[in-house]
Design a protein around this motif. Structure first.
Motif, PDB file in Angstrom:
ATOM      1  N   THR A 135      38.968  12.265  88.714  1.00 55.78           N
ATOM      2  CA  THR A 135      39.909  13.372  88.538  1.00 55.78           C
ATOM      3  C   THR A 135      39.226  14.655  88.984  1.00 55.78           C
ATOM      4  O   THR A 135      38.021  14.678  89.251  1.00 55.78           O
ATOM      5  N   THR A 156      39.658  19.247  88.536  1.00 58.82           N
ATOM      6  CA  THR A 156      40.351  20.356  87.884  1.00 58.82           C
ATOM      7  C   THR A 156      40.979  21.263  88.937  1.00 58.82           C
ATOM      8  O   THR A 156      40.702  21.167  90.126  1.00 58.82           O
ATOM      9  N   ASP A 157      41.821  22.169  88.462  1.00 55.35           N
ATOM     10  CA  ASP A 157      42.379  23.181  89.350  1.00 55.35           C
ATOM     11  C   ASP A 157      41.286  24.193  89.721  1.00 55.35           C
ATOM     12  O   ASP A 157      40.319  24.391  88.974  1.00 55.35           O
ATOM     13  N   THR A 176      35.202  14.901  88.889  1.00 54.84           N
ATOM     14  CA  THR A 176      34.632  13.778  88.138  1.00 54.84           C
ATOM     15  C   THR A 176      34.696  12.542  89.017  1.00 54.84           C
ATOM     16  O   THR A 176      35.767  12.172  89.498  1.00 54.84           O
ATOM     17  N   GLU A 197      39.185  27.385  90.022  1.00 59.28           N
ATOM     18  CA  GLU A 197      38.971  28.532  89.131  1.00 59.28           C
ATOM     19  C   GLU A 197      38.194  29.607  89.891  1.00 59.28           C
ATOM     20  O   GLU A 197      37.052  29.371  90.306  1.00 59.28           O
ATOM     21  N   ARG A 231      45.003  12.021  86.341  1.00 57.80           N
ATOM     22  CA  ARG A 231      45.906  12.963  87.021  1.00 57.80           C
ATOM     23  C   ARG A 231      46.279  12.461  88.412  1.00 57.80           C
ATOM     24  O   ARG A 231      46.673  13.262  89.266  1.00 57.80           O
ATOM     25  N   ASP A 234      35.276  24.305  91.500  1.00 57.64           N
ATOM     26  CA  ASP A 234      36.002  23.056  91.281  1.00 57.64           C
ATOM     27  C   ASP A 234      35.124  22.126  90.453  1.00 57.64           C
ATOM     28  O   ASP A 234      33.902  22.084  90.652  1.00 57.64           O
ATOM     29  N   GLU A 259      30.266  14.298  86.098  1.00 54.39           N
ATOM     30  CA  GLU A 259      31.160  15.453  86.199  1.00 54.39           C
ATOM     31  C   GLU A 259      30.385  16.563  86.898  1.00 54.39           C
ATOM     32  O   GLU A 259      29.396  17.080  86.349  1.00 54.39           O
TER      33      GLU A 259
END
Length: 270
Positions: free
Chosen positions: A245, A247-248, A233, A250, A175, A230, A212
């Motif tokens: 990478t 994640t968005d 990784t 949450e 990403r 969040d 991760e």
């Protein structure tokens, strides 16, 4: 003049000694030819015979202990340890872990840096503490600190998020371009910044070349305070952990089950 025995011989032609001798000679010649031909084919074909091919199936991800939030070591799914490219210039502390950290890292100190505290360890890094924090040990705590300190620096208003992302993220990540664009445009409003307090972490997976890490923290801005999660990784690049990478964000209501409570406030309570 024919011999008498030839004139009196009434045997059929195929039973006569001359024919039998000739037939035997022909059989010997054919047999030798077959042996030579077969032997040449077997011996000469060894250079062209296909070799056994191994299937590089992706290994199973490490098992995660649901109670402690830890993961056993192994090769991360579909990945291999990247070779050092010599670009980071890190001299990371030496060390390795057989599994992800089972308890709170014992020697982590919290350094106030504007809105967000940085996490430092003499054993696990970061070794580079001028400008951006970088260079971590190839340990689970090193991976944890690399993931957390990336977010801490990425979301501090005194830093340029583009510079932080360029310096600490792997440009081959899945990403990278999307997150780089967010780094350019997603921090335009004041709401993007604010005090950032870590509350806990959990390893979703851990291997000596990739980890991760899920991080829960409280973020305050001019609209209030929210608790968010969040997942970062990080990948070992030969001399440090870099961001592969993330994640968005949450939103969560509290520290989820299985997470290790971790942060300056937790340390003060203890």
């Amino acid at each position: 003049m024919p011999r008498r025995d030839e004139l009196d011989d009434s045997r059929p032609w195929y039973a006569k000694p001359g024919f039998l001798v000739a037939a035997a000679f022909v059989m010997v010649v054919l047999l030798v030819g077959l042996v030579v031909t077969f032997g040449f084919t077997r011996g000469g074909g060894s250079d062209t015979e296909p070799s056994e091919t191994s299937t590089n199936a992706a290994p199973e991800p490490p098992d995660v202990d649901q109670e402690t939030g830890t993961a056993s070591t192994g090769t991360a799914e579909g990945t291999a340890a990247p070779e050092a490219d010599g670009e980071t210039g890190c001299e990371a502390p030496e060390g390795s872990d057989p599994q992800a950290a089972l308890t709170v890292p014992p020697d982590v100190e919290w350094l106030p840096t504007g809105e967000v505290p940085a996490a430092l360890s003499e054993r696990d890094g970061p070794e580079q503490r001028e400008a951006l924090l970088s260079c971590y040990a190839q340990t689970s705590t090193g991976a944890l600190l690399a993931a957390y300190n990336f977010l801490a620096q990425y979301r501090t208003s005194s830093n340029d998020p583009v510079e932080v992302f360029e310096a600490l993220a792997d440009e081959s990540g899945p990403r990278y371009e999307e997150l780089m664009e967010y780094s350019r445009t997603g921090f335009d409003s004041p709401e993007a910044y604010g005090p950032f307090s870590p509350l806990g972490y959990r390893f979703y997976s851990y291997a000596d070349d990739q980890a991760e890490v899920a991080l829960v923290h409280a973020i305050s801005d001019n609209t209030g305070t929210m608790t968010s999660l969040d997942v970062v990784t990080v990948r070992w690049t030969g001399d440090t952990w870099t961001v592969w990478t993330l994640t968005d964000i949450e939103p969560v209501s509290e520290l989820p089950a299985g997470f290790v409570a971790w942060g300056p406030a937790v340390d003060r309570e203890e």
